[in-house]
Design a protein around this motif. Structure first.
Motif, PDB file in Angstrom:
ATOM      1  N   LEU A  88      47.731  35.931  54.410  1.00  0.00           N
ATOM      2  CA  LEU A  88      48.092  35.317  55.688  1.00  0.00           C
ATOM      3  C   LEU A  88      47.992  36.340  56.819  1.00  0.00           C
ATOM      4  O   LEU A  88      47.404  36.078  57.863  1.00  0.00           O
ATOM      5  N   LEU A  89      48.566  37.516  56.579  1.00  0.00           N
ATOM      6  CA  LEU A  89      48.577  38.557  57.603  1.00  0.00           C
ATOM      7  C   LEU A  89      47.155  38.990  57.942  1.00  0.00           C
ATOM      8  O   LEU A  89      46.729  38.982  59.103  1.00  0.00           O
ATOM      9  N   ILE A  90      46.390  39.325  56.894  1.00  0.00           N
ATOM     10  CA  ILE A  90      45.065  39.892  57.117  1.00  0.00           C
ATOM     11  C   ILE A  90      44.100  38.862  57.681  1.00  0.00           C
ATOM     12  O   ILE A  90      43.324  39.153  58.592  1.00  0.00           O
ATOM     13  N   SER A  91      44.172  37.616  57.187  1.00  0.00           N
ATOM     14  CA  SER A  91      43.211  36.640  57.722  1.00  0.00           C
ATOM     15  C   SER A  91      43.586  36.158  59.110  1.00  0.00           C
ATOM     16  O   SER A  91      42.697  35.797  59.873  1.00  0.00           O
ATOM     17  N   GLY A  95      41.100  36.503  61.975  1.00  0.00           N
ATOM     18  CA  GLY A  95      40.802  35.244  62.661  1.00  0.00           C
ATOM     19  C   GLY A  95      40.992  35.383  64.166  1.00  0.00           C
ATOM     20  O   GLY A  95      40.175  34.904  64.958  1.00  0.00           O
ATOM     21  N   TYR A  96      42.058  36.084  64.572  1.00  0.00           N
ATOM     22  CA  TYR A  96      42.318  36.315  65.995  1.00  0.00           C
ATOM     23  C   TYR A  96      41.182  37.129  66.609  1.00  0.00           C
ATOM     24  O   TYR A  96      40.651  36.785  67.672  1.00  0.00           O
ATOM     25  N   ALA A  97      40.780  38.202  65.923  1.00  0.00           N
ATOM     26  CA  ALA A  97      39.716  39.051  66.447  1.00  0.00           C
ATOM     27  C   ALA A  97      38.414  38.263  66.600  1.00  0.00           C
ATOM     28  O   ALA A  97      37.748  38.346  67.631  1.00  0.00           O
ATOM     29  N   PHE A  98      38.076  37.466  65.589  1.00  0.00           N
ATOM     30  CA  PHE A  98      36.817  36.713  65.655  1.00  0.00           C
ATOM     31  C   PHE A  98      36.883  35.598  66.700  1.00  0.00           C
ATOM     32  O   PHE A  98      35.866  35.192  67.243  1.00  0.00           O
ATOM     33  N   ALA A  99      38.082  35.123  66.974  1.00  0.00           N
ATOM     34  CA  ALA A  99      38.196  34.032  67.945  1.00  0.00           C
ATOM     35  C   ALA A  99      38.242  34.544  69.376  1.00  0.00           C
ATOM     36  O   ALA A  99      37.643  33.956  70.267  1.00  0.00           O
ATOM     37  N   LYS A 100      38.947  35.647  69.616  1.00  0.00           N
ATOM     38  CA  LYS A 100      39.238  36.037  71.001  1.00  0.00           C
ATOM     39  C   LYS A 100      38.688  37.388  71.452  1.00  0.00           C
ATOM     40  O   LYS A 100      38.610  37.635  72.638  1.00  0.00           O
ATOM     41  N   SER A 151      40.074  36.458  51.549  1.00  0.00           N
ATOM     42  CA  SER A 151      39.623  35.082  51.467  1.00  0.00           C
ATOM     43  C   SER A 151      38.809  34.705  52.694  1.00  0.00           C
ATOM     44  O   SER A 151      39.324  34.652  53.810  1.00  0.00           O
ATOM     45  N   ALA A 152      37.524  34.462  52.464  1.00  0.00           N
ATOM     46  CA  ALA A 152      36.656  34.088  53.582  1.00  0.00           C
ATOM     47  C   ALA A 152      37.108  32.763  54.188  1.00  0.00           C
ATOM     48  O   ALA A 152      37.073  32.575  55.402  1.00  0.00           O
ATOM     49  N   PHE A 153      37.578  31.860  53.325  1.00  0.00           N
ATOM     50  CA  PHE A 153      37.999  30.554  53.825  1.00  0.00           C
ATOM     51  C   PHE A 153      39.197  30.687  54.774  1.00  0.00           C
ATOM     52  O   PHE A 153      39.230  30.070  55.832  1.00  0.00           O
ATOM     53  N   ASN A 154      40.176  31.502  54.394  1.00  0.00           N
ATOM     54  CA  ASN A 154      41.356  31.657  55.244  1.00  0.00           C
ATOM     55  C   ASN A 154      40.998  32.253  56.606  1.00  0.00           C
ATOM     56  O   ASN A 154      41.548  31.851  57.630  1.00  0.00           O
ATOM     57  N   ILE A 155      40.085  33.224  56.620  1.00  0.00           N
ATOM     58  CA  ILE A 155      39.656  33.813  57.889  1.00  0.00           C
ATOM     59  C   ILE A 155      38.999  32.743  58.763  1.00  0.00           C
ATOM     60  O   ILE A 155      39.308  32.598  59.941  1.00  0.00           O
ATOM     61  N   PHE A 156      38.117  31.985  58.138  1.00  0.00           N
ATOM     62  CA  PHE A 156      37.428  30.908  58.842  1.00  0.00           C
ATOM     63  C   PHE A 156      38.431  29.911  59.419  1.00  0.00           C
ATOM     64  O   PHE A 156      38.385  29.552  60.598  1.00  0.00           O
ATOM     65  N   PHE A 157      39.377  29.500  58.593  1.00  0.00           N
ATOM     66  CA  PHE A 157      40.363  28.497  58.996  1.00  0.00           C
ATOM     67  C   PHE A 157      41.210  29.004  60.162  1.00  0.00           C
ATOM     68  O   PHE A 157      41.439  28.295  61.142  1.00  0.00           O
ATOM     69  N   MET A 158      41.673  30.265  60.079  1.00  0.00           N
ATOM     70  CA  MET A 158      42.492  30.827  61.138  1.00  0.00           C
ATOM     71  C   MET A 158      41.692  30.971  62.428  1.00  0.00           C
ATOM     72  O   MET A 158      42.191  30.709  63.518  1.00  0.00           O
ATOM     73  N   ARG A 159      40.434  31.387  62.312  1.00  0.00           N
ATOM     74  CA  ARG A 159      39.609  31.543  63.511  1.00  0.00           C
ATOM     75  C   ARG A 159      39.461  30.198  64.219  1.00  0.00           C
ATOM     76  O   ARG A 159      39.640  30.099  65.433  1.00  0.00           O
ATOM     77  N   GLN A 160      39.135  29.159  63.446  1.00  0.00           N
ATOM     78  CA  GLN A 160      38.955  27.833  64.051  1.00  0.00           C
ATOM     79  C   GLN A 160      40.219  27.414  64.781  1.00  0.00           C
ATOM     80  O   GLN A 160      40.156  26.856  65.852  1.00  0.00           O
ATOM     81  N   PHE A 161      41.380  27.696  64.198  1.00  0.00           N
ATOM     82  CA  PHE A 161      42.619  27.269  64.833  1.00  0.00           C
ATOM     83  C   PHE A 161      42.909  28.088  66.092  1.00  0.00           C
ATOM     84  O   PHE A 161      43.256  27.551  67.129  1.00  0.00           O
ATOM     85  N   LEU A 191      52.195  30.407  67.775  1.00  0.00           N
ATOM     86  CA  LEU A 191      51.438  29.194  68.108  1.00  0.00           C
ATOM     87  C   LEU A 191      50.594  28.706  66.929  1.00  0.00           C
ATOM     88  O   LEU A 191      50.140  27.576  66.920  1.00  0.00           O
ATOM     89  N   SER A 192      50.361  29.590  65.951  1.00  0.00           N
ATOM     90  CA  SER A 192      49.494  29.219  64.822  1.00  0.00           C
ATOM     91  C   SER A 192      50.269  28.665  63.643  1.00  0.00           C
ATOM     92  O   SER A 192      49.715  28.538  62.549  1.00  0.00           O
ATOM     93  N   LYS A 193      51.539  28.369  63.837  1.00  0.00           N
ATOM     94  CA  LYS A 193      52.356  27.938  62.701  1.00  0.00           C
ATOM     95  C   LYS A 193      51.733  26.828  61.850  1.00  0.00           C
ATOM     96  O   LYS A 193      51.750  26.926  60.627  1.00  0.00           O
ATOM     97  N   PRO A 194      51.179  25.770  62.462  1.00  0.00           N
ATOM     98  CA  PRO A 194      50.620  24.704  61.620  1.00  0.00           C
ATOM     99  C   PRO A 194      49.517  25.221  60.693  1.00  0.00           C
ATOM    100  O   PRO A 194      49.499  24.898  59.496  1.00  0.00           O
ATOM    101  N   ALA A 195      48.621  26.052  61.246  1.00  0.00           N
ATOM    102  CA  ALA A 195      47.529  26.577  60.428  1.00  0.00           C
ATOM    103  C   ALA A 195      48.067  27.522  59.359  1.00  0.00           C
ATOM    104  O   ALA A 195      47.628  27.489  58.208  1.00  0.00           O
ATOM    105  N   LEU A 196      49.049  28.346  59.736  1.00  0.00           N
ATOM    106  CA  LEU A 196      49.615  29.292  58.776  1.00  0.00           C
ATOM    107  C   LEU A 196      50.289  28.543  57.618  1.00  0.00           C
ATOM    108  O   LEU A 196      50.159  28.936  56.464  1.00  0.00           O
ATOM    109  N   THR A 197      51.015  27.469  57.967  1.00  0.00           N
ATOM    110  CA  THR A 197      51.667  26.688  56.909  1.00  0.00           C
ATOM    111  C   THR A 197      50.634  26.150  55.934  1.00  0.00           C
ATOM    112  O   THR A 197      50.793  26.248  54.723  1.00  0.00           O
TER     113      THR A 197
END
Lengths: 277, 290
Positions: A88-91, A95-100, A151-161, A191-197
């Motif tokens: 969770l922490l790492i992705s 995810g934040y870096a890839f998004a912003k 997990s590539a999927f978790n990074i992807f998911f966090m970035r999208q959110f 703000l990312s609580k839903p995605a993190l959950t």
């Protein structure tokens, strides 16, 4: 009049079908639970007694006292929680870096990570096994945890959110002189609580249920996780149905209870990934 | 505004290092290993592994057991995929009707198998399928049917494995279909009703075409997942009887981690990867053309 009768029949057919499907899905669980409380005398009685006449804790006592099932239980708790927390922490950071963040090669790098989603786990299994063996990490918590964190999927998911979080919030914080770490922990994460959950639930369930990886890494009995312990149990206590059912109960029940409480997050998460794909 | 590179490294670094070490480099290493004769002797001293070119792949091509595993895995895919789609779509459509009651009960119960540990529930299933004490044959005997020796008979072992596979997958796919159905605009159905369409016609001409994106996603995920069949046969039959349930991944596991022929096992992994990629691409190409 006639039309109404046929639609009444239709309702019965529809609900009948759904009830049969539900029964097929639930009965194995009920049978497992009831058998795990049975004494050997009652186990093979047919027709099956769904509620044991003399419920006994014998199977569970033997499971934890003589087979020491507590150890794999603790191992699984440690491994699954560590993987979930670290992932969770790492992705979310990535995810934040890839998004912003804006930097050279960002999108190419992200695409490379996405491409690995298509690769089946068996493709990495053998080299990672050899690497961990070389580093002396077989039969260690580190060996069980580290490969599950990336997990590539978790990074992807966090970035999208995180992409959906408005830039103005971040800009405003920067104007006030906030550092990236402050923005990440105080603005992005809350703000990312839903995605993190969602990813916490799936990562935890996934690592709890994971089998092939621990089977290869944990060859020493003391490092077994629950699924491995159950598979070994099935071999060693092949005839002892009661013990096997108690073992399966110990693996299945925690996730089952967890699911019943967090059901809507599970279902929302799945619908989300399906619609995106 | 460009972000300071120290922050970039801090945020992307940990993920990138882990992905490199445990995912990206190992993928290339797998390709490399598949061209070597890495075996149990090379375990202690990697330098004993020699490059052997395409020998593993040629051997694999001649390996009857590998072909058997390939056939079994495709047998599972070809049977389990349509059965899963039909059952989960039926459940989703019925759950999406306004008149249906107890919806959340049905949804919860359909979903239970999916989140359940495969290994643990396979132990339960192996007893349900037991020819003498099992629930299934007892139930069949109520109708005067003498059930087969499910896991002991080479003809019935794979259908038993498929039964467990489908049982686990129906709920998950039903949720995906349900999400697709709920995303559909009502006016299409209202228009069809005005034109006097029957519910079957509405399903065939509106629901199915509108569900295409979900269908593509669901079937693609099934191709990827079912080709990696492992836990069910490992627990139910260990690949037997007479290798009738030996799957590709089970064979890979045996070659790699029972006999430690890691080079040979890597070539199986490479073939599996190529097959999954090819079939996934084919599925997506078909979806484009439709």
């Amino acid at each position: 009049m006639r039309k109404r009768k046929s639609s009444w029949l239709q309702e019965i057919a529809v609900h009948g079908f759904l009830f049969i499907m539900a029964a097929i899905m639930i009965l194995p669980f009920l049978w497992m639970i009831s058998t795990s409380f049975k004494t050997p005398a009652e186990i093979f009685v047919l027709p099956p007694r769904w509620i044991p006449k003399e419920p006994a804790l014998e199977n569970y006592r033997e499971l934890f006292a003589s087979i020491n099932f507590g150890r794999p239980f603790m191992n699984t708790v440690i491994v699954a929680s560590s993987i979930t927390f670290l992932s969770l922490l790492i992705s979310s950071m990535a995810g934040y870096a890839f998004a912003k963040f804006r930097f050279k090669g960002r999108d190419k790098l992200f695409f490379l990570i996405l491409a690995t989603l298509m690769v089946p786990g068996q493709m990495t299994m053998i080299p990672v096994f050899l690497l961990l063996r070389q580093l002396g990490l077989l039969n260690t918590y580190a060996g069980l945890i580290l490969p599950g964190v990336a997990s590539a999927f978790n990074i992807f998911f966090m970035r999208q959110f995180i992409m959906t979080i408005p830039n103005e919030l971040i800009e405003a914080a920067k104007m006030d002189g906030a550092r990236e770490s402050f923005i990440f922990f105080r603005i992005i994460l809350p703000l990312s609580k839903p995605a993190l959950t969602t990813i916490a639930i799936f990562t935890f369930t996934g690592s709890w249920n994971s089998f092939l990886w621990p089977l290869i890494i944990a060859q020493d009995e003391r490092m077994y996780t629950l699924p491995v312990a159950v598979s070994v149990l099935a071999g060693q206590y092949g005839e002892n149905l009661g013990i096997q059912m108690a073992g399966s109960c110990v693996v299945i029940t925690p996730i089952l209870v967890f699911f019943l409480f967090a059901q809507r997050y599970f279902i929302k998460g799945i619908a989300l990934t399906g619609l995106k794909g | 505004m460009k972000t300071n590179w120290i922050w970039i490294l801090t945020f992307v670094g940990p993920a990138l290092i882990l992905l490199m070490v445990f995912l990206i480099i190992p993928i290339f290493a797998s390709f490399y290993l598949s061209f070597t004769d890495f075996n149990v002797f090379a375990m202690t001293d990697w330098s004993r592994a020699k490059l052997v070119g395409l020998r593993n792949f040629i051997e694999l091509f001649k390996d009857e057991l590998f072909w058997k595993a390939l056939m079994n895995t495709f047998y599972c895919l070809v049977v389990a995929m349509p059965v899963t789609v039909v059952l989960s779509l039926t459940c989703a459509v019925l759950l999406n009707r306004e008149q249906t009651r107890f919806k959340s009960f049905f949804r919860t119960s359909f979903f239970l198998p999916f989140i359940t540990n495969t290994v643990a529930i396979a132990v339960v299933w192996s007893w349900i399928l037991n020819p003498s004490y099992g629930l299934l044959n007892w139930f069949l005997s109520l109708f005067g049917i003498k059930g087969p020796n499910w896991l002991g008979d080479p003809r019935w072992a794979m259908p038993s494995v498929i039964m467990l596979v489908v049982w686990k997958a129906v709920g998950y796919n039903a949720i995906l279909f349900l999400a697709g159905l709920q995303n559909m605009p009502d006016f299409l159905y209202e228009a069809a009703e005005l034109d006097g369409a029957t519910s079957w016609q509405k399903f065939w001409y509106i629901t199915l075409p509108m569900l295409r994106p979900t269908m593509v996603f669901v079937t693609t995920m099934m191709i990827i997942g079912y080709l990696q069949l492992f836990e069910e046969p490992y627990m139910l039959t260990q690949g037997g009887p007479l290798n009738s349930t030996l799957s590709i991944v089970l064979y890979l596991y045996r070659q790699g981690f029972k006999f430690f022929k890691l080079g040979y096992a890597s070539s199986i992994a490479v073939v599996l990867f190529l097959m999954i990629s090819a079939l996934t691409l084919l599925r997506l190409k078909l979806a484009e053309r439709e």
